[in-house]
Scaffold this active site. Structure first.
Site, PDB file in Angstrom:
ATOM      1  N   ASP A 167       0.869  -1.191   0.000  1.00  0.00           N
ATOM      2  CA  ASP A 167       0.000   0.000   0.000  1.00  0.00           C
ATOM      3  C   ASP A 167       0.900   1.233   0.000  1.00  0.00           C
ATOM      4  OD1 ASP A 167      -3.228   0.539   0.899  1.00  0.00           O
ATOM      5  OD2 ASP A 167      -1.820   2.228   0.974  1.00  0.00           O
ATOM      6  N   ASP A 193      -6.624  -4.046  -4.658  1.00  0.00           N
ATOM      7  CA  ASP A 193      -7.652  -3.566  -3.724  1.00  0.00           C
ATOM      8  C   ASP A 193      -7.389  -2.077  -3.509  1.00  0.00           C
ATOM      9  OD1 ASP A 193      -9.352  -3.036  -1.648  1.00  0.00           O
ATOM     10  OD2 ASP A 193      -8.479  -4.491  -0.255  1.00  0.00           O
TER      11      ASP A 193
END
Ligand code: SAM
Length: 282
Positions: free
Chosen positions: A109, A159
């Site tokens: 991320d 995601d």
């Protein structure tokens, strides 16, 4: 009119808004990448918002996280190495790690603060962060994938936030080509692909076409309810180079889920009539 006791996310282009009654604002952090807010809601538990967009609520995140992980991991005959790009709240990774055959997960991320705030306010989603198979990286996913080795992963899951700001590059053909390269031949790619109602002829259609032009031969969009996302109806798109996506799933009942099961998987594959006109060519 809604007052200060409501959080509202307007979708101006669509002339609609989603609102949740809130009882408290718990935190607001401006990072190098985005603005993150955490609220206590009246009936949906905690709420995470990034740049004004709902990311997740305690009450309904299970549907999204299970659909982002279990369909691909149940179609793949032996998923061992999994990559998640984005997913900083760690809910998708927790679901992936329920599969005993998974040997390692790398999660990349761009923003470490998403994970730190998730650990604080959504600890249940971070329950597997200390699993010995979990590897957390805080970097731009586009760059991380560009630097990864050929054929390294069985499953790659994107995601991400919406295709604006830092996530824009995650929706581009060049990124899909790199993801195709780092997947094994029998691997599966999964990407959150926004709302069938709002984006069937735009984001989803373009993603399906771009995936096909990037080396993926089989494409399948699964849809599912997600009340806190625009229109309340969401999707993820699966792609593979050679693996048949339509085969029976080997989902084993000893994995505890709240939404996903074999019948849900079958139902999610159904393509609504209005989407066929946009998706039939792939
Ligand atoms: N389920 C959510 C949704 O559909 O709205 C997504 C949740 S998850 C919190 C999205 C994550 O994508 C965020 O934590 C954000 O930091 C991350 N992200 C955005 N752009 C990224 C990039 N270029 N590389 C890696 N992560 C990225």
């Amino acid at each position: 009119m809604l007052d200060k006791n409501w959080f509202s996310e307007p979708f101006a282009d669509e002339g609609l808004a989603f609102s949740l009654k809130i009882t408290d604002k718990l935190e607001q952090v401006q990072t190098k990448y985005q603005n993150i807010e955490i609220y206590q809601t009246d009936t949906f538990g905690k709420l995470m918002v990034i740049d004004g967009c709902v990311m997740l609520t305690s009450r309904d995140n299970f549907i999204y996280h299970e659909m982002m992980s279990h369909p691909a991991l149940s179609i793949h005959p032996d998923p061992q190495n999994v990559l998640i790009i984005g997913g900083g709240d760690c809910g998708t990774m927790r679901e992936v790690l329920k599969h005993k055959g998974v040997l390692q997960v790398h999660q990349v991320d761009i923003d470490e603060q998403v994970t730190r705030l998730s650990e604080k306010y959504f600890p249940e989603l971070c329950a597997s962060n200390n699993d010995f198979r979990a590897n957390l990286h805080f970097e731009d996913g586009v760059k991380w994938v560009r630097d990864a080795k050929d054929g390294e992963f069985d499953v790659v899951i994107i995601d991400s936030t919406d295709p604006v700001g830092p996530a824009e590059g995650l929706f581009k053909g060049e990124f899909f080509t790199q993801c195709c390269r780092i997947l094994k031949d029998g691997g599966i790619y999964v990407q959150q692909s926004e709302s069938p109602l709002l984006h069937a002829g735009t984001i989803i259609k373009n993603m399906r076409t771009d995936l096909q032009n990037s080396g993926f031969r089989k494409i399948q969009t699964l849809s599912f309810p997600q009340c806190s996302y625009p229109s309340g109806w969401w999707s993820c798109t699966l792609a593979s180079k050679e693996l048949e996506l339509d085969q029976c799933v080997n989902f084993v009942g000893d994995i505890e889920t709240k939404y996903y099961n074999r019948e849900v998987h079958s139902a999610a594959k159904a393509i609504p009539q209005f989407c066929l006109q946009f998706w039939q060519e792939n």
